[in-house]
Design a protein around this motif. Structure first.
Motif, PDB file in Angstrom:
ATOM      1  N   GLU A  10       1.683   5.939  10.019  1.00 21.97           N
ATOM      2  CA  GLU A  10       3.091   5.628  10.255  1.00 21.97           C
ATOM      3  C   GLU A  10       3.496   5.793  11.717  1.00 21.97           C
ATOM      4  N   ARG A  11       2.617   6.336  12.541  1.00 19.76           N
ATOM      5  CA  ARG A  11       2.928   6.506  13.958  1.00 19.76           C
ATOM      6  C   ARG A  11       2.871   5.136  14.640  1.00 19.76           C
ATOM      7  N   PRO A  12       3.891   4.815  15.459  1.00 19.74           N
ATOM      8  CA  PRO A  12       3.952   3.462  16.032  1.00 19.74           C
ATOM      9  C   PRO A  12       2.693   3.026  16.787  1.00 19.74           C
ATOM     10  N   ARG A  13       2.150   3.891  17.651  1.00 17.39           N
ATOM     11  CA  ARG A  13       0.990   3.467  18.444  1.00 17.39           C
ATOM     12  C   ARG A  13      -0.216   3.204  17.550  1.00 17.39           C
ATOM     13  N   GLU A  14      -0.474   4.125  16.626  1.00 13.55           N
ATOM     14  CA  GLU A  14      -1.621   3.967  15.729  1.00 13.55           C
ATOM     15  C   GLU A  14      -1.418   2.777  14.794  1.00 13.55           C
ATOM     16  N   LYS A  15      -0.186   2.591  14.355  1.00 13.62           N
ATOM     17  CA  LYS A  15       0.135   1.460  13.477  1.00 13.62           C
ATOM     18  C   LYS A  15      -0.109   0.134  14.197  1.00 13.62           C
ATOM     19  N   LEU A  16       0.290   0.062  15.481  1.00 11.36           N
ATOM     20  CA  LEU A  16       0.074  -1.156  16.265  1.00 11.36           C
ATOM     21  C   LEU A  16      -1.421  -1.440  16.421  1.00 11.36           C
ATOM     22  N   LEU A  17      -2.204  -0.420  16.740  1.00  9.65           N
ATOM     23  CA  LEU A  17      -3.638  -0.612  16.945  1.00  9.65           C
ATOM     24  C   LEU A  17      -4.346  -1.015  15.654  1.00  9.65           C
ATOM     25  N   ALA A  18      -3.856  -0.518  14.539  1.00 11.85           N
ATOM     26  CA  ALA A  18      -4.515  -0.802  13.263  1.00 11.85           C
ATOM     27  C   ALA A  18      -4.070  -2.117  12.645  1.00 11.85           C
ATOM     28  N   ARG A  19      -2.784  -2.465  12.826  1.00 11.68           N
ATOM     29  CA  ARG A  19      -2.242  -3.606  12.087  1.00 11.68           C
ATOM     30  C   ARG A  19      -1.674  -4.706  12.982  1.00 11.68           C
ATOM     31  N   GLY A  20      -1.612  -4.475  14.283  1.00 19.54           N
ATOM     32  CA  GLY A  20      -1.060  -5.472  15.193  1.00 19.54           C
ATOM     33  C   GLY A  20       0.409  -5.235  15.472  1.00 19.54           C
ATOM     34  N   ALA A  21       0.880  -5.775  16.604  1.00 23.00           N
ATOM     35  CA  ALA A  21       2.257  -5.535  17.042  1.00 23.00           C
ATOM     36  C   ALA A  21       3.284  -6.121  16.087  1.00 23.00           C
ATOM     37  N   THR A  22       2.939  -7.215  15.395  1.00 22.09           N
ATOM     38  CA  THR A  22       3.914  -7.846  14.503  1.00 22.09           C
ATOM     39  C   THR A  22       4.261  -6.971  13.305  1.00 22.09           C
ATOM     40  N   ALA A  23       3.444  -5.954  13.038  1.00 25.35           N
ATOM     41  CA  ALA A  23       3.710  -5.072  11.893  1.00 25.35           C
ATOM     42  C   ALA A  23       4.781  -4.037  12.205  1.00 25.35           C
ATOM     43  N   LEU A  24       5.161  -3.918  13.482  1.00 23.40           N
ATOM     44  CA  LEU A  24       6.118  -2.895  13.879  1.00 23.40           C
ATOM     45  C   LEU A  24       7.531  -3.443  13.910  1.00 23.40           C
ATOM     46  N   SER A  25       8.481  -2.585  13.616  1.00 22.24           N
ATOM     47  CA  SER A  25       9.896  -2.941  13.745  1.00 22.24           C
ATOM     48  C   SER A  25      10.285  -2.928  15.218  1.00 22.24           C
ATOM     49  N   ASP A  26      11.461  -3.469  15.525  1.00 21.17           N
ATOM     50  CA  ASP A  26      11.951  -3.452  16.909  1.00 21.17           C
ATOM     51  C   ASP A  26      12.045  -2.013  17.431  1.00 21.17           C
ATOM     52  N   ALA A  27      12.542  -1.110  16.589  1.00 22.05           N
ATOM     53  CA  ALA A  27      12.695   0.285  17.012  1.00 22.05           C
ATOM     54  C   ALA A  27      11.337   0.929  17.274  1.00 22.05           C
ATOM     55  N   GLU A  28      10.334   0.594  16.472  1.00 30.84           N
ATOM     56  CA  GLU A  28       8.997   1.155  16.674  1.00 30.84           C
ATOM     57  C   GLU A  28       8.368   0.640  17.960  1.00 30.84           C
ATOM     58  N   LEU A  29       8.576  -0.652  18.270  1.00 26.41           N
ATOM     59  CA  LEU A  29       8.053  -1.194  19.525  1.00 26.41           C
ATOM     60  C   LEU A  29       8.726  -0.521  20.720  1.00 26.41           C
ATOM     61  N   LEU A  30      10.034  -0.312  20.630  1.00 24.26           N
ATOM     62  CA  LEU A  30      10.731   0.395  21.710  1.00 24.26           C
ATOM     63  C   LEU A  30      10.221   1.826  21.842  1.00 24.26           C
ATOM     64  N   ALA A  31       9.878   2.441  20.719  1.00 23.00           N
ATOM     65  CA  ALA A  31       9.394   3.826  20.747  1.00 23.00           C
ATOM     66  C   ALA A  31       8.104   3.955  21.541  1.00 23.00           C
ATOM     67  N   ILE A  32       7.249   2.936  21.492  1.00 23.21           N
ATOM     68  CA  ILE A  32       6.002   2.984  22.260  1.00 23.21           C
ATOM     69  C   ILE A  32       6.302   3.000  23.757  1.00 23.21           C
ATOM     70  N   PHE A  33       7.343   2.289  24.179  1.00 26.45           N
ATOM     71  CA  PHE A  33       7.762   2.341  25.581  1.00 26.45           C
ATOM     72  C   PHE A  33       8.352   3.702  25.922  1.00 26.45           C
ATOM     73  N   LEU A  34       9.201   4.193  25.045  1.00 28.25           N
ATOM     74  CA  LEU A  34       9.896   5.439  25.333  1.00 28.25           C
ATOM     75  C   LEU A  34       8.943   6.632  25.347  1.00 28.25           C
ATOM     76  N   ARG A  35       7.908   6.564  24.524  1.00 23.97           N
ATOM     77  CA  ARG A  35       6.830   7.549  24.450  1.00 23.97           C
ATOM     78  C   ARG A  35       7.271   8.865  23.826  1.00 23.97           C
ATOM     79  N   THR A  36       8.383   9.422  24.251  1.00 27.03           N
ATOM     80  CA  THR A  36       8.822  10.716  23.724  1.00 27.03           C
ATOM     81  C   THR A  36      10.286  10.642  23.320  1.00 27.03           C
ATOM     82  N   GLY A  37      10.659  11.520  22.423  1.00 25.64           N
ATOM     83  CA  GLY A  37      12.045  11.622  22.014  1.00 25.64           C
ATOM     84  C   GLY A  37      12.742  12.776  22.727  1.00 25.64           C
ATOM     85  N   VAL A  38      13.813  13.230  22.138  1.00 28.10           N
ATOM     86  CA  VAL A  38      14.535  14.392  22.648  1.00 28.10           C
ATOM     87  C   VAL A  38      14.701  15.365  21.493  1.00 28.10           C
ATOM     88  N   ARG A  39      15.235  16.510  21.792  1.00 25.79           N
ATOM     89  CA  ARG A  39      15.397  17.514  20.739  1.00 25.79           C
ATOM     90  C   ARG A  39      16.178  16.938  19.561  1.00 25.79           C
TER      91      ARG A  39
END
Length: 224
Positions: A10-39
């Motif tokens: 379910e992790r965006p980066r691993e999901k992309l590598l396993a299933r391709g970028a089209t399998a990710l939602s817009d928010a998940e693709l943005l998350a790969i750019f953002l890399r980290t969240g906040v508290r």
């Protein structure tokens, strides 16, 4: 819960590598750019916040840097990464659109124009100048206007056609309101440009109106 604690599938980066970028939602693709969240928020949560704040990807790309960076946890560095990704995608589409016959691969030109024009907050009028074999010579932004109208002068368009030694052209402009339906003013302008360019033997092959989610072709509508 941080993304590192999620199941691996379910992790965006691993999901992309396993299933391709089209399998990710817009928010998940943005998350790969953002890399980290906040508290209290994961990178996916921040991606959802960005989309919720702006309403859509097109609106996000149209926002200025300060608006993008205003989302908690984003900042200017991540904003710059997002801008770079958007520009790389635009350039890749432009290369594809330039590579061949504009009529032989009309979807390439259409995708490029939609990607480039749909996010723009103001109306922009562009010309795709073509040679006698309908290969792309130049993609030129002719005029930029307000949210509701653009001033396009046929005499200046004819000058540009001659300067590029064009044999044909595809026009396009965006409707920032979102609806791609051509207006009566759009139809009148197209006929004026067509008449002016006929005097110098330049064919108007199409005029595309780009909305938020669709592109309307004058040629397909029988308006040319």
């Amino acid at each position: 819960m941080p993304i590192t604690d999620w199941p691996e599938g379910e992790r965006p980066r691993e999901k992309l590598l396993a299933r391709g970028a089209t399998a990710l939602s817009d928010a998940e693709l943005l998350a790969i750019f953002l890399r980290t969240g906040v508290r209290g928020k994961s990178a996916v949560d921040l991606g959802r916040d960005m989309l919720g704040r702006h309403g859509s990807l097109n609106a996000l790309f149209a926002a200025d840097d300060r608006e993008i960076a205003a989302t908690l946890g984003v900042g200017m560095a991540k904003c710059a990464q997002l801008r770079a990704a958007f520009e790389l995608a635009r350039r890749a589409l432009e290369e594809t659109a330039r590579a061949g016959d504009a009529l032989g691969s009309p979807q390439a030109v259409r995708r490029y124009l939609q990607f480039s024009l749909a996010p723009r907050p103001h109306e922009v009028f562009v010309a795709v100048w073509l040679d006698a074999q309908h290969r792309v010579l130049k993609m030129q932004e002719l005029f930029a206007g307000t949210l509701t109208q653009t001033s396009v002068y046929p005499r200046e368009v004819v000058k540009d056609a001659l300067r590029h030694n064009a044999a044909a052209v595809i026009f396009a402009h965006n409707h920032p309101s979102g609806a791609a339906e051509p207006s009566r003013a759009d139809e009148f302008l197209t006929q004026s440009l067509k008449s002016a360019l006929q005097l110098v033997d330049v064919r108007v092959l199409d005029h595309l109106v780009v909305g938020r989610g669709e592109v309307v072709s004058f040629a397909e509508r029988g308006l040319l």
